[in-house]
Design an enzyme around this catalytic site. Structure first.
Site, mmCIF file in Angstrom:
data_model
loop_
_atom_site.group_PDB
_atom_site.id
_atom_site.type_symbol
_atom_site.label_atom_id
_atom_site.label_comp_id
_atom_site.label_asym_id
_atom_site.label_seq_id
_atom_site.Cartn_x
_atom_site.Cartn_y
_atom_site.Cartn_z
ATOM 1 C CG ASN A 108 -2.002 -1.054 1.092
ATOM 2 O OD1 ASN A 108 -2.225 -1.593 0.020
ATOM 3 N ND2 ASN A 108 -2.653 -1.355 2.189
ATOM 4 C CB CYS A 109 4.290 2.091 0.733
ATOM 5 S SG CYS A 109 3.981 1.917 2.481
ATOM 6 C CG LEU A 110 1.620 5.766 -3.455
ATOM 7 C CD1 LEU A 110 1.123 7.186 -3.670
ATOM 8 C CD2 LEU A 110 1.040 4.842 -4.502
#
Length: 110
Positions: A108-110
């Site tokens: 979920n981290c860019l």
């Protein structure tokens, strides 16, 4: 890409995360920490070990919110805050700590 550790080159993805999680050891964490300008101490190690345990149990590296919650449960409410983790792992704590722990980037981290 590759990460040099103790005279060995370890394969990484384009963002620098280890491709073979079994190659991780404390020297790998130290090499990544040096790249990030972090000097690891006991506080860092307890989070890194917690992350590795989390990954072993759930099969993924947590994003920031689940990481904060897991740290709070395991290490106490005073450590289970975003501010505490940001002081230890500048930038995006979940991404930085996962890299140092030899884990894949949180999904979920860019």
């Amino acid at each position: 890409m590759q990460l040099a550790v103790d005279g060995h080159l370890l394969a990484t993805d384009p963002e620098g995360y280890l491709l073979d999680l079994h190659q991780w050891n404390p020297a790998v964490a130290e090499a990544y920490a040096a790249q990030e300008g972090i000097v690891l101490d006991q506080r860092h190690w307890e989070v890194l070990h917690l992350l590795r345990d989390f990954y072993a149990e759930y099969g993924f590296a947590p994003a920031t919110r689940p990481l904060v919650k897991a740290v709070g449960r395991a290490l106490g409410a005073e450590k289970g805050t975003s501010l505490y983790l940001m002081q230890l792992f500048p930038g995006t704590p979940a991404k930085t700590a996962s890299k140092l722990a030899g884990l894949p980037k949180p999904t979920n981290c860019l």
